[in-house]
Design a protein around this motif. Structure first.
Motif, PDB file in Angstrom:
ATOM      1  N   TYR A 151       1.094   5.354   0.726  1.00 43.80           N
ATOM      2  CA  TYR A 151       0.453   6.342   1.592  1.00 43.80           C
ATOM      3  C   TYR A 151       0.863   7.747   1.152  1.00 43.80           C
ATOM      4  CZ  TYR A 151      -0.402   2.332   4.643  1.00 43.80           C
ATOM      5  OH  TYR A 151      -0.797   1.121   5.156  1.00 43.80           O
TER       6      TYR A 151
ATOM      7  N   GLN B 256      -8.284   2.502  -7.080  1.00 38.94           N
ATOM      8  CA  GLN B 256      -7.177   1.934  -6.316  1.00 38.94           C
ATOM      9  C   GLN B 256      -7.013   2.597  -4.954  1.00 38.94           C
ATOM     10  OE1 GLN B 256      -4.474   3.872  -9.398  1.00 38.94           O
ATOM     11  NE2 GLN B 256      -2.990   3.195  -7.873  1.00 38.94           N
TER      12      GLN B 256
ATOM     13  N   THR C 272       0.831  -1.203   0.000  1.00 36.98           N
ATOM     14  CA  THR C 272       0.000   0.000   0.000  1.00 36.98           C
ATOM     15  C   THR C 272       0.870   1.260   0.000  1.00 36.98           C
ATOM     16  OG1 THR C 272      -1.752  -1.138   1.212  1.00 36.98           O
ATOM     17  CG2 THR C 272      -1.797   1.266   1.221  1.00 36.98           C
TER      18      THR C 272
ATOM     19  N   GLU D 287      -1.624  -0.711  -7.626  1.00 44.49           N
ATOM     20  CA  GLU D 287      -1.349  -0.901  -6.207  1.00 44.49           C
ATOM     21  C   GLU D 287      -2.338  -0.079  -5.396  1.00 44.49           C
ATOM     22  OE1 GLU D 287       2.634  -0.155  -5.003  1.00 44.49           O
ATOM     23  OE2 GLU D 287       3.536  -1.450  -6.519  1.00 44.49           O
ATOM     24  N   PRO D 288      -2.750  -0.583  -4.226  1.00 43.26           N
ATOM     25  CA  PRO D 288      -3.678   0.190  -3.394  1.00 43.26           C
ATOM     26  C   PRO D 288      -3.010   1.423  -2.818  1.00 43.26           C
ATOM     27  CG  PRO D 288      -2.941  -1.760  -2.221  1.00 43.26           C
ATOM     28  CD  PRO D 288      -2.413  -1.882  -3.625  1.00 43.26           C
ATOM     29  N   ALA D 289      -3.803   2.438  -2.560  1.00 40.16           N
ATOM     30  CA  ALA D 289      -3.289   3.679  -1.993  1.00 40.16           C
ATOM     31  C   ALA D 289      -4.240   4.179  -0.917  1.00 40.16           C
ATOM     32  CB  ALA D 289      -3.117   4.740  -3.076  1.00 40.16           C
ATOM     33  N   VAL D 290      -3.658   4.814   0.101  1.00 40.44           N
ATOM     34  CA  VAL D 290      -4.409   5.468   1.162  1.00 40.44           C
ATOM     35  C   VAL D 290      -4.032   6.942   1.129  1.00 40.44           C
ATOM     36  CG1 VAL D 290      -4.759   5.666   3.657  1.00 40.44           C
ATOM     37  CG2 VAL D 290      -4.535   3.413   2.599  1.00 40.44           C
TER      38      VAL D 290
ATOM     39  N   CYS E  48      -6.409   2.693   9.736  1.00 43.79           N
ATOM     40  CA  CYS E  48      -5.619   2.161   8.618  1.00 43.79           C
ATOM     41  C   CYS E  48      -4.969   0.816   8.944  1.00 43.79           C
ATOM     42  CB  CYS E  48      -4.544   3.168   8.205  1.00 43.79           C
ATOM     43  SG  CYS E  48      -5.191   4.716   7.544  1.00 43.79           S
TER      44      CYS E  48
ATOM     45  N   ILE F 172      -8.125   3.001  -1.455  1.00 40.55           N
ATOM     46  CA  ILE F 172      -8.931   2.095  -0.639  1.00 40.55           C
ATOM     47  C   ILE F 172      -9.393   2.726   0.674  1.00 40.55           C
ATOM     48  CG2 ILE F 172      -7.909   0.015  -1.629  1.00 40.55           C
ATOM     49  CD1 ILE F 172      -6.133  -0.149   0.892  1.00 40.55           C
TER      50      ILE F 172
END
Length: 222
Positions: free
Chosen positions: A4, A86, A2, A63-66, A208, A88
């Motif tokens: 950030y 993407q 993930t 890819e996931p991102a916060v 998170c 999340i």
């Protein structure tokens, strides 16, 4: 893995106190918090569209991102999350919902008319420590982003100060009321949330599901 991101507020910079605080806390967990400069070296021609596009281009493909965002950075995070699946999770700190409504009240119709007529307005930039001209396209562009358009259901944490006189807490309350996926914390603070960063960090860790600090890592004072 993930990714950030922290998106700083309007007329701020990656060197802001909150940006540095959260960068160091993520680092203590063995994580990298990317903090792009949303000014792009040209605050005078800033628009919300430019900020959104800048962040979208930084998202790693597949890819996931916060996204964490403060004030206008929070509004930017919300719109990037609306457009990019993407993303999340989002963490919004005093997000600038209905920004134009609040700014219109603060500036007054005379000042707004002058801004439209001349094309420029002098705006104090906290990151630069001086007044900088801001083009009126910033105001016009923000009109394309109505809060009602933010309808994607994804985990969202909002922290807003009860005594915020820049973006009233009612803006976040209204946003959360019709979106059951939003968790809102009203805190005893103003727009900066400066006296609540430790409490917000505690909430971020849980929200998170961040990993614990690596063994042997030096703890940071809060």
């Amino acid at each position: 893995m993930t990714a950030y991101f922290y998106l700083h507020g309007f007329a701020s910079s990656p060197r802001s106190a909150k940006a540095k605080y959260f960068r160091d806390r993520f680092r203590s967990r063995g994580l990298t918090l990317q903090i792009p400069d949303l000014n792009q070296g040209d605050f005078s021609h800033l628009t919300l569209t430019r900020q959104i596009q800048q962040v979208e281009q930084l998202l790693p493909p597949d890819e996931p991102a916060v996204l964490l965002g403060s004030s206008l950075g929070g509004l930017t995070a919300a719109w990037v999350a609306q457009r990019q699946p993407q993303v999340i999770q989002v963490v919004l700190l005093a997000p600038a919902f209905d920004f134009r409504t609040h700014w219109r009240r603060q500036l007054g119709e005379t000042a707004l008319a002058q801004w439209h007529t001349t094309g420029w307005r002098s705006q104090f930039h906290y990151g630069e420590g001086q007044f900088v001209p801001l083009h009126s396209e910033f105001w016009r562009d923000c009109g394309h982003y109505e809060t009602a358009g933010l309808g994607r259901s994804l985990p969202t944490y909002i922290a807003h100060g009860r005594y915020d006189d820049t973006i009233p807490p009612q803006a976040s309350e209204e946003f959360a009321r019709s979106r059951p996926w939003v968790h809102l914390d009203l805190l005893d603070s103003d727009h900066s949330l400066g006296n609540q960063v430790f409490q917000i960090w505690q909430a971020i860790q849980v929200f998170c599901d961040l990993p614990p600090a690596p063994l042997g890592a030096q703890s940071l004072p809060d």
